[in-house]
Enzyme design. Structure first.
Site, mmCIF file in Angstrom:
data_model
loop_
_atom_site.group_PDB
_atom_site.id
_atom_site.type_symbol
_atom_site.label_atom_id
_atom_site.label_comp_id
_atom_site.label_asym_id
_atom_site.label_seq_id
_atom_site.Cartn_x
_atom_site.Cartn_y
_atom_site.Cartn_z
ATOM 1 N N LYS A 147 0.830 -1.213 0.000
ATOM 2 C CA LYS A 147 0.000 0.000 0.000
ATOM 3 C C LYS A 147 0.863 1.261 0.000
ATOM 4 O O LYS A 147 0.519 2.243 -0.657
ATOM 5 C CB LYS A 147 -0.951 0.008 1.205
ATOM 6 C CG LYS A 147 -2.123 -0.944 1.040
ATOM 7 C CD LYS A 147 -3.186 -0.723 2.095
ATOM 8 C CE LYS A 147 -4.373 -1.630 1.873
ATOM 9 N NZ LYS A 147 -5.389 -1.526 2.907
ATOM 10 N N LYS A 229 -4.862 -9.629 -5.852
ATOM 11 C CA LYS A 229 -6.174 -9.919 -5.243
ATOM 12 C C LYS A 229 -7.180 -8.815 -5.579
ATOM 13 O O LYS A 229 -6.797 -7.649 -5.784
ATOM 14 C CB LYS A 229 -6.035 -10.100 -3.737
ATOM 15 C CG LYS A 229 -5.760 -8.832 -2.972
ATOM 16 C CD LYS A 229 -6.158 -8.992 -1.501
ATOM 17 C CE LYS A 229 -6.199 -7.634 -0.830
ATOM 18 N NZ LYS A 229 -7.205 -7.447 0.168
ATOM 19 N N LYS A 232 -10.524 -3.400 -2.489
ATOM 20 C CA LYS A 232 -11.306 -2.170 -2.420
ATOM 21 C C LYS A 232 -10.449 -0.953 -2.742
ATOM 22 O O LYS A 232 -10.925 0.023 -3.285
ATOM 23 C CB LYS A 232 -11.807 -1.953 -0.989
ATOM 24 C CG LYS A 232 -12.801 -2.942 -0.495
ATOM 25 C CD LYS A 232 -13.615 -2.278 0.616
ATOM 26 C CE LYS A 232 -13.839 -3.203 1.771
ATOM 27 N NZ LYS A 232 -12.821 -3.071 2.818
#
Ligand code: AQP
Length: 359
Positions: A147, A229, A232
């Site tokens: 991230k 994956k 969101k």
């Protein structure tokens, strides 16, 4: 039913339940463990669009676990702040997520459903957790690396320390089992390590939790980038099936899902990630085994058509229920859930403070 005990008493009871659970699963004639049922806890961030990965990897299992467990489910709104948000965005997401959880079958009469920020012990224990986790441990968390690498500007300290708050979320409830998708495996291991270290430094305080990762649907992959994956927080609208997608949108996304050129239907996630993801989705929706399903197909077209149809059928009842749930009902449910959650969290927080030796 929630039984409230104090300090060490409640720790011992929770640990005993774990022992009972393992003996129950070994013996068919063991007595019904109610009311001392295992404690299940899990959380979801109220950010972005809830997707098929969240549902198959976690939410529909949460609903099933209510039958035989003492279930506590948390909308982790403080975690959502680890990436920048507009004022009000998290609140709107929290109400939307509460409605989604009710729609997937979380029943407030059988579970505790609440928002993390309404129970202040999460942030409080989160600090204690930071003092028993090491910088090196947190630096190894792949979710932080991924991230933070994806971001060009501001990276918050909260994104780095997120797993310590997650450990607090879990340990505050004397949790035995944490149902999560495969992406949370590393964070769960860290929660266990932190609990064990705290217990050895300050005396037996926390129950050491175990994860429950589903055999099928634990890592739903992005339809356009099947090596990643479904997520969101990644902008991949064509690769992500949202819980509110219409049948037409689902058909279109599955039809355009990236596969490969060899034309063979085979379950092999490493060599054939796109096709294997479709097989896994079909398996998750039908209760079959992905490798067995592959034998029914010799072309990608029919596999895609059946997968789309199965997913549309799987999501339809959730979408129908969601349309019937009112915002205010969802908010009321969260307020009532927060009261119940705080009754459980407060004595555990006191137990932790006493163990450390705070005034
Ligand atoms: N692709 C997935 N397949 C299976 N399970 C998944 N989960 C998330 N993605 C998948 C599981 O959903 C639960 C709630 O997710 P979350 O919102 O708390 O966590 P997340 O991992 O942050 O979900 P995102 O936002 O979709 O991905 P990120 O943030 O990594 O970009 C968890 O049990 C999770 O395992």
């Amino acid at each position: 039913m929630v039984v409230i005990l104090n300090d060490r008493e409640s720790f011992r009871a929770a640990r005993t339940i774990r022992t009972m659970t393992s003996s129950v699963s070994r013996s068919a004639t063991a007595p019904d463990p109610k009311p001392n049922r295992p404690r299940v806890f899990s959380g979801i961030q109220p950010s972005g669009t809830t997707h098929l990965g969240n549902y198959l990897g976690a939410l529909r299992i949460w609903a099933k676990l209510q039958d035989d467990n003492d279930a506590i489910y948390c909308i982790v709104d403080l975690h959502a702040l680890t990436l920048p948000k507009e004022p009000g965005e998290v609140l709107a997401g929290t109400v939307g997520m509460a409605k989604m959880l009710l729609a997937v079958g979380i029943d407030p009469d059988r579970s505790v459903l609440f928002a993390q920020s309404q129970v202040h012990e999460h942030a409080e224990l989160g600090w204690l957790m930071q003092t028993v986790a090491s910088y090196g441990e947190l630096s190894r968390m792949t979710q932080f690396k991924d991230k933070s690498a994806r971001r060009t500007g501001f990276v918050s300290v909260g994104l780095f320390t997120y797993p310590t708050l997650q450990a607090a979320d879990i340990l505050l409830y004397d949790t035995n089992v944490v149902p999560v998708g495969d992406d949370q495996r590393q964070h769960l291991e860290l929660s266990r390590d932190i609990a064990i270290r705290f217990n050895s430094r300050y005396g037996e305080t926390f129950v050491v939790p175990e994860h429950r990762i589903p055999a099928v649907g634990a890592r739903v992959m992005d339809l356009q980038h099947p090596q990643n994956k479904m997520s969101k927080s990644v902008d991949s609208p064509q690769g992500t099936i949202g819980m509110l997608d219409t049948p037409k949108e689902i058909e279109k996304k599955i039809k355009r899902a990236v596969t490969d050129n060899d034309g063979e239907v085979r379950y092999d996630p490493k060599a054939k990630p796109g096709v294997s993801n479709l097989l896994e989705l079909l398996a998750a929706a039908t209760g079959a085994n992905p490798a067995d399903l592959a034998e029914n197909y010799s072309q990608y077209g029919p596999l895609k058509a059946d997968t789309a149809a199965a997913l549309i059928a799987e999501l339809a009842p959730v979408q129908k229920r969601l349309a019937e749930i009112d915002d205010q009902d969802a908010i009321n449910t969260l307020h009532a859930g927060a009261k119940k959650a705080a009754e459980i969290a407060a004595p555990v927080m006191t137990r932790a403070k006493k163990a450390v030796g705070l005034l």
